[in-house]
Every structure is written in structure tokens, then in C-alpha cells.
Design a protein around this motif. Structure first.
Motif, PDB file in Angstrom:
ATOM      1  N   TYR A  41      49.501  51.795  30.573  1.00 42.49           N
ATOM      2  CA  TYR A  41      50.067  53.141  30.490  1.00 42.49           C
ATOM      3  C   TYR A  41      50.449  53.651  31.879  1.00 42.49           C
ATOM      4  O   TYR A  41      49.639  53.584  32.815  1.00 42.49           O
ATOM      5  N   TYR A  79      44.560  59.689  27.144  1.00 44.89           N
ATOM      6  CA  TYR A  79      45.577  59.179  26.224  1.00 44.89           C
ATOM      7  C   TYR A  79      45.218  57.777  25.748  1.00 44.89           C
ATOM      8  O   TYR A  79      45.398  57.435  24.569  1.00 44.89           O
ATOM      9  N   PRO A 103      47.648  60.833  21.139  1.00 43.18           N
ATOM     10  CA  PRO A 103      48.180  62.203  21.221  1.00 43.18           C
ATOM     11  C   PRO A 103      47.138  63.290  20.959  1.00 43.18           C
ATOM     12  O   PRO A 103      47.325  64.438  21.376  1.00 43.18           O
ATOM     13  N   TYR A 110      54.493  56.130  29.541  1.00 43.96           N
ATOM     14  CA  TYR A 110      55.147  54.950  28.961  1.00 43.96           C
ATOM     15  C   TYR A 110      54.086  53.914  28.628  1.00 43.96           C
ATOM     16  O   TYR A 110      53.252  53.546  29.454  1.00 43.96           O
ATOM     17  N   ASP A 111      54.128  53.448  27.380  1.00 47.14           N
ATOM     18  CA  ASP A 111      53.245  52.392  26.888  1.00 47.14           C
ATOM     19  C   ASP A 111      53.991  51.072  27.020  1.00 47.14           C
ATOM     20  O   ASP A 111      54.961  50.821  26.290  1.00 47.14           O
ATOM     21  N   GLU A 165      57.008  52.325  24.286  1.00 48.57           N
ATOM     22  CA  GLU A 165      57.228  53.667  23.741  1.00 48.57           C
ATOM     23  C   GLU A 165      57.006  54.705  24.828  1.00 48.57           C
ATOM     24  O   GLU A 165      56.046  54.633  25.602  1.00 48.57           O
ATOM     25  N   PHE A 181      56.218  58.620  25.628  1.00 52.45           N
ATOM     26  CA  PHE A 181      55.561  59.792  25.029  1.00 52.45           C
ATOM     27  C   PHE A 181      55.718  60.954  25.998  1.00 52.45           C
ATOM     28  O   PHE A 181      55.318  60.854  27.160  1.00 52.45           O
ATOM     29  N   ALA A 210      55.094  65.217  26.502  1.00 51.01           N
ATOM     30  CA  ALA A 210      54.317  66.322  25.940  1.00 51.01           C
ATOM     31  C   ALA A 210      54.365  67.535  26.848  1.00 51.01           C
ATOM     32  O   ALA A 210      54.499  67.416  28.069  1.00 51.01           O
ATOM     33  N   TYR A 237      55.294  67.567  21.243  1.00 48.74           N
ATOM     34  CA  TYR A 237      55.444  66.279  21.916  1.00 48.74           C
ATOM     35  C   TYR A 237      56.537  65.470  21.225  1.00 48.74           C
ATOM     36  O   TYR A 237      56.989  65.781  20.121  1.00 48.74           O
ATOM     37  N   ARG A 296      57.962  61.203  20.773  1.00 49.20           N
ATOM     38  CA  ARG A 296      57.776  59.769  20.991  1.00 49.20           C
ATOM     39  C   ARG A 296      59.140  59.106  20.833  1.00 49.20           C
ATOM     40  O   ARG A 296      59.879  59.385  19.887  1.00 49.20           O
ATOM     41  N   THR A 306      60.751  66.029  17.188  1.00 49.35           N
ATOM     42  CA  THR A 306      59.579  66.378  17.987  1.00 49.35           C
ATOM     43  C   THR A 306      58.464  66.810  17.037  1.00 49.35           C
ATOM     44  O   THR A 306      58.706  67.156  15.875  1.00 49.35           O
TER      45      THR A 306
END
Length: 670
Positions: free
Chosen positions: A108, A146, A151, A166-167, A172, A174, A176, A247, A249, A264
């Protein structure tokens, strides 16, 4: 507190654009700079430095997020995602607070703007879960939270934030934003389909393919009603803001639909916590919540100062701050900063002096001068991103400018108190209306009489306020015109050019404003607070200052919203629970003052007496520069305000500043 930016694309592209975007955000973070670039592999392609990167952070073998490359040397390498960060160092000033930051396994990656005030408590909880930390920063706590809770971690945070994570594994992104939208986050999809996000809209102007065009509905809401930031729309067509308490994704599959409306999720819904005690109980509980909120907002590794208008809200913060600082071993002296005026009606020096005598804080004063207003206006408009509603923004700008000259890096301010505690006079109409609807006629009559005694409101004015709240639009709009209020279809707007739905935005968004509680909810979530936070953020960050707003501690807001209306407004007295709770903290003269001002300028005097010809010249220029949006009736509006035929209002300023904004950002009207 920082500036963040990023790009996410289906097709590989140069990372040079993210560097250009973050360069336009340097004022938000002059202390450090960093980038992370991702290609098609499952690990970061490159972790890069920029011209302002802390030398100690570069190549640190102990940090998995230490830059090992110069971004200038990597702009020819195609990437699918790039994250950029500009840092204003507030917590953990060392190189270990550098961003973009990652978890130890590098899964992450985050860029973060804001503060998580309860990061110390969360760190202990996460360490018990097995997480280890490199730094003492709150950003690293967000990452671990996280990784641990997903979330759902958002509901555990007490603070203000806008961040992107960023994952690497799931590929993905994210994004927020905090509960009340204290910190900004905007996004825009370029013509080539690249998803861009940033702390400020101006960052998008550096991206290839940018062209500014007008969102007509947002322009109408601002020009006719003086409203900004009500929902996701901005004054720029196709530029959206992630709404408060939401948030998003986004993965590569989602990028294929990026030109459409991106979904969202609302993760926070404001609900009051029911309270069943007495007024005295409520005052004690409010005081405890408020002191704890201020205590948390003082957490910083740099000195913390305060805005002091002399009003109830800022004075409460200054006085509570002073007691808390006195308990610290060093006993640091607080510095306060205030805007004043030579015109007595707009000057609060006597109230500021009361607070200074009471606390012994070191006071600094600034006097916003009309002579400099229009000279500073292009820069101020650029920094604000969007046109603003009155010259009071200029006064606030000068307060933060003064604080920066005295090397203060964090400031506490009183935003949010009026909205949650019925501080505005608009709440009187809601109070009267709720009593009438409940059939409490004797109590209504008493309330009207006491409001008249405290604030000079006549019975007729009270009736007009009730009517404005209760009547349907077909009757309400003529009434507003008679009383000189904002009109649903002002004659100085040409609706053949400005294509928008002409309606009251509050009613269009379905806000119930017929009671103190319902109006408070509307002002906290849409009508008022969002634009004030917008102005606060841009004014403070333009001078590289972090502004904190302890009244918007969510525990305090939820507690206040759950109180009976009469605990906040009754007998003609606003903010009753705050006044009672601050007994013994505030000077009585300030605690009991019935009027309200804030950081205002003598705009009415400037228009009517000091420089009407300057405003006439600016109005003519505005009409000419508006591409037909403004009709010649704009001049009639100004002349009626100057002569006193029409009650003073801020519509002339909105017209002038809107035209300035069109020019500064080269906005296409059609």
C-alpha cells in the motif's frame, strides 16, 4: 498538511505531468517533495525525488519509501499511475515523514493531506495487532489502519484528511475525504481518459489537454444565491470534488468508464446523539468535549497559534488553548492574529483586547486596506480556485499572511461553531417557524419579544423570517424580492447565455430548514460550511499554514446536533450551550456579547462612500468580460446599492469577482 496529486491511466504515459501538477501546489508543502511511479509490474517502478526533497530522505536504506531516483531523469519512462506529494512538515519533522509512504511490504502506497489527531491512540492499537512503524507520523498510522481494517478504518479517525492509497496487489486506487470536507480533494478526467486528482483545481491546468469551461448550474448558484461547494460540482465543467464523508475506489476496468460519472460511497452520515440531561448538564458535557477537541488539535511538532476575531468562537478557542498550553512543561506563549478596521462598525479591537488582557497572549493585528484589494485580487482569485462571495475572504487572507510573517505554521480557527450552535441570525426564522408549527404560540410571542429586545428585530421582521422559511416558492420569492434578498431570477443575469435551472438551491437539494436542528444539519453538510472551509483551506495554505478547526471534532458536532433546539437558541440568545460551557474561561464581556461579526471588511463603506467610482469601473469591466452572462442591469444593481435604494448585499462583489475568475483561469463561457 500537504498538497497531493496523481494520475491513473489505461495507456502508459510520461510522469512529467504529475511533477507539473505538484509544482503548482508547492505553497501547500514547501518542506519536502516526493513521487512514486508504477508501471505494469507488481511493485513500484520508481520512487523519485524532486528539487525540494529533503536530502536526508534520499536513498535511506532503512526506509522502503526513500527516493532512489530523480524524477527529472525518469520523465521519459512510461507509467500507468503516478503519485506526487508536497509536504508541510507538522508531525514528525524528520525524513521518516517523507511521502509517498508505503507499508513495510510495499503493498500500500499513500499520499495524504491533513492530520489524524488521534494517531497516537490508534498507533498503540495497531501495534497490538502486530503492525510496526518506521516514523512517528499520522500518515503511517493511516496506512496500517487501512491494511488492517480496509475502508472501515475511516470511522476510527478523528481529524481532517484527503488521501489516496494505491493497492499494488489489487491495482486499485482508493481516495477518501474527511467527514465535513475540511481538506479538499478534486478529480477530473482528461480528454485522453486519464484520471487526475489533486488538492486544488489549479493543478489540472498543468495537465495536457486541459481547457477550462464553465459549469452553468454552479455559476448560477454562486451568482444568484452566493453558494459554492454544495455537492460534487465545481464552477469548472467536468471537474468534481469528492464530497465530504465520501470515498471512491478505482481500478483499470473503472478507467474505461471514467468519462462517465464515477461512483462514490458515502461512508459518513451526520447524526445527532440524543441528550436527555438538563441545560446545566449539557453545558458541562459540551465544555468537556470542547476542551478535549482543542487538546487533540494542539498535537504538533511545531508552534501552534490562533485566529482571534474577538467573537465567541475564536475567543473560546484562544482561552481554552491558553489553559492547556500553561499546563505544558515549557509553558509556551500563544500568538493570536486578528483583522481589524478603522471604521468602528467593523472593528472588534475592544473585544480582542478583552481576550488578550484575560489570557496574556501575544496579539498581532492587521488592517485590510481597500487600496490593496484589487491589486491582490488576481493572486487571491488564483489561490481560491473559484470566485468567492465577499471581501471578507481578503481579510482572512491577510490574517494568515500576517501569521506566516511571524513564522507560525499551525493556526486554530473557529469554523463550524455557528452552523452547529445556531450562531447566525438566519436561525431565528427557523426557531420562530418551529414554534409556530408546534402550536406553541405563547412561547413564540415570548421568543419574538426577546429577540427584538436583544437584536432590534421588529415583529414585522420576525414575521418575514418565518414566512421565508414556511411559504412555498410561489409566494416566497416575491417576498424575498421585496426585502432585497437574493432573487430566483435576477434581472442582471441573461438566461439566454447562462443555461441553468433557476431555483432555490436549498430546496432543490431537499433541505429542511424549518427548525434549528434541521437548518443546522443543512448548513453543516451543504449550505454554508463547505464554502467557508474552502476559503479557509486556500487562504491558509497559500501562506504554507495548516489551519485546524476544533469545533468540527465529529464527537462535538454529533453531541451538539443532538441537543434540544432551545439549548442552542432561546430567549433571543444564540449558542447558549457554548456560552454556559465557557463560564469561567471567557471574559464575561465577550461571553455575553449578543452581536456577531468575524473577519469582515467594511465592504459597504467601500462601495457606497470610499470608492464607488472604482466599483463602477470594475462592474463595467465585469459586464464586458462576461461573454453575455451579465446584462446592463448589473450597473443598475450597483447604483441602487450605492445610493441606498436597495439594501446592501454582496451581489455586486460576486459579479466583479466572477469576471476576474473568468480571466484568471481563461474560462470559456460557451
Amino acid at each position: 498538511m500537504c498538497g497531493i496529486a496523481g494520475i491513473f491511466s489505461r495507456d502508459p504515459m510520461s510522469p512529467a505531468s504529475v511533477q507539473a501538477m505538484t509544482s503548482l501546489l508547492r505553497h501547500r508543502g514547501p518542506d519536502d517533495e516526493g513521487y512514486v511511479l508504477f508501471g505494469s509490474r507488481d511493485k513500484p517502478l520508481l520512487v523519485c525525488s524532486g528539487a525540494d526533497t529533503l536530502p536526508q530522505a534520499i536513498g535511506d536504506a532503512g526506509l522502503p519509501y526513500a527516493p532512489r531516483h530523480r524524477l527529472d531523469d525518469c520523465t521519459g519512462i512510461p507509467v500507468s499511475l503516478a503519485l506526487g506529494h508536497r509536504r508541510l512538515a507538522i508531525v514528525d519533522l524528520s525524513a521518516m515523514g517523507h511521502q509517498p509512504m508505503c507499508t513495510p511490504d510495499q503493498r500500500y502506497w499513500i499520499v495524504h493531506n491533513g492530520e489524524i489527531y488521534n494517531h497516537i491512540e490508534l498507533r498503540r492499537e495497531l501495534e497490538a495487532c502486530g503492525h510496526r512503524f518506521f516514523s512517528h507520523s499520522d500518515t503511517e498510522v493511516i496506512l496500517a489502519a487501512y491494511a488492517e481494517w480496509g475502508p472501515q478504518c475511516l470511522s476510527r479517525f478523528d481529524g481532517m484528511w484527503a488521501f489516496a492509497i494505491y493497492d499494488v496487489v489489487d491495482q486499485e486506487l482508493f481516495l477518501a475525504r474527511d467527514r465535513f470536507g475540511i481538506k479538499p480533494l478534486y478529480y477530473w478526467v482528461s480528454p485522453c481518459g486519464t484520471f487526475c486528482f489533486a488538492s486544488e483545481i489549479k493543478a489540472f491546468t498543468a495537465f495536457p489537454g486541459w481547457s477550462a469551461s464553465l459549469d452553468h448550474q454552479a455559476a448560477y448558484d454562486y451568482l444568484a444565491w452566493g453558494l459554492n461547494d454544495q455537492a460534487e460540482a465545481t464552477m469548472f465543467a467536468k471537474v468534481k470534488q469528492l464530497e465530504a464523508g465520501h470515498y471512491m475506489r478505482l481500478n483499470k476496468a473503472g478507467l474505461a468508464r471514467a468519462q462517465e460519472r464515477l461512483p462514490t460511497v458515502g461512508w459518513y452520515k451526520l447524526e445527532g446523539r440524543p441528550f436527555s440531561g438538563s441545560r446545566a448538564d449539557a453545558a458541562v458535557a459540551f465544555r468537556e468535549h470542547f476542551i478535549d477537541a482543542v487538546r487533540l488539535h494542539l498535537r504538533a511538532d511545531v508552534p501552534v497559534g490562533s485566529c482571534l476575531s474577538g467573537g465567541l468562537d475564536s475567543s473560546s478557542i484562544v482561552c481554552v488553548m491558553n489553559r492547556l498550553l500553561a499546563e505544558e512543561p515549557a509553558g509556551a506563549m500563544q500568538q493570536s492574529f486578528s483583522a481589524c478596521a478603522e471604521e468602528g462598525r467593523y472593528d472588534e479591537r475592544k473585544w480582542i483586547a478583552e481576550v488578550v488582557r484575560h489570557t496574556g497572549v501575544q496579539s498581532h493585528l492587521v488592517f485590510p486596506m481597500f487600496d490593496k484589494l484589487f491589486f491582490e485580487l488576481p493572486l487571491l482569485t488564483w489561490q481560491q480556485d473559484e470566485p468567492f462571495g465577499s471581501t471578507s475572504v481578503y481579510a482572512q487572507w491577510m490574517v494568515f499572511q500576517l501569521a506566516a510573517r511571524h513564522h507560525v505554521k499551525v493556526m486554530l480557527d473557529g469554523q463550524g461553531a455557528d452552523e452547529m450552535l445556531a450562531g447566525y441570525h438566519a436561525f431565528f426564522g427557523a426557531r420562530f417557524a418551529s414554534l409556530l408549527r408546534a402550536g406553541k404560540l405563547r412561547e413564540l410571542w415570548k421568543e419574538v419579544r426577546q429577540t427584538k429586545s436583544a437584536h432590534g428585530y421588529s415583529e414585522l421582521e420576525a414575521s418575514m423570517q418565518m414566512a421565508n422559511v414556511l411559504l412555498p416558492d410561489v409566494l416566497r420569492q416575491p417576498l424575498r424580492a421585496i426585502t432585497g434578498r437574493d432573487s430566483i431570477k435576477p434581472s442582471w443575469l441573461d438566461f439566454r447565455v447562462l443555461e441553468a435551472e433557476t431555483s432555490d438551491p436549498g430546496r432543490r437539494f431537499g433541505h429542511d430548514m424549518r427548525s434549528v436542528g434541521s437548518l443546522s444539519r443543512a448548513q453543516l453538510t451543504h449550505n454554508n460550511l463547505q464554502r467557508l472551509l474552502h476559503w479557509e483551506d486556500r487562504n491558509s495554505m497559500a501562506h504554507s499554514i495548516e489551519s485546524r478547526v476544533p469545533f468540527l471534532d465529529h464527537r462535538l458536532v454529533e453531541f451538539s446536533l443532538g441537543l434540544p433546539d432551545e439549548f442552542k437558541l432561546s430567549d433571543g440568545v444564540t449558542k447558549r450551550v457554548l456560552r454556559s460551557g465557557m463560564s469561567g474561561f471567557l471574559p464575561d464581556a465577550v461571553r455575553d456579547r449578543p452581536d456577531k461579526m468575524g473577519f469582515e471588511t467594511p465592504e459597504e463603506i467601500w462601495i457606497r462612500k470610499k470608492a464607488p467610482d472604482t466599483f463602477r469601473r470594475k462592474m463595467r469591466q465585469a459586464i464586458q468580460a462576461s461573454a453575455g452572462i451579465f446584462s446592463a442591469d448589473g450597473m443598475r444593481l450597483l447604483e441602487d446599492v450605492v445610493s441606498g435604494k436597495r439594501p446592501f448585499n454582496f451581489a455586486p462583489w460576486r459579479i466583479i469577482n466572477f469576471a476576474e475568475w473568468l480571466e484568471v483561469f481563461s474560462v470559456k463561457v460557451r
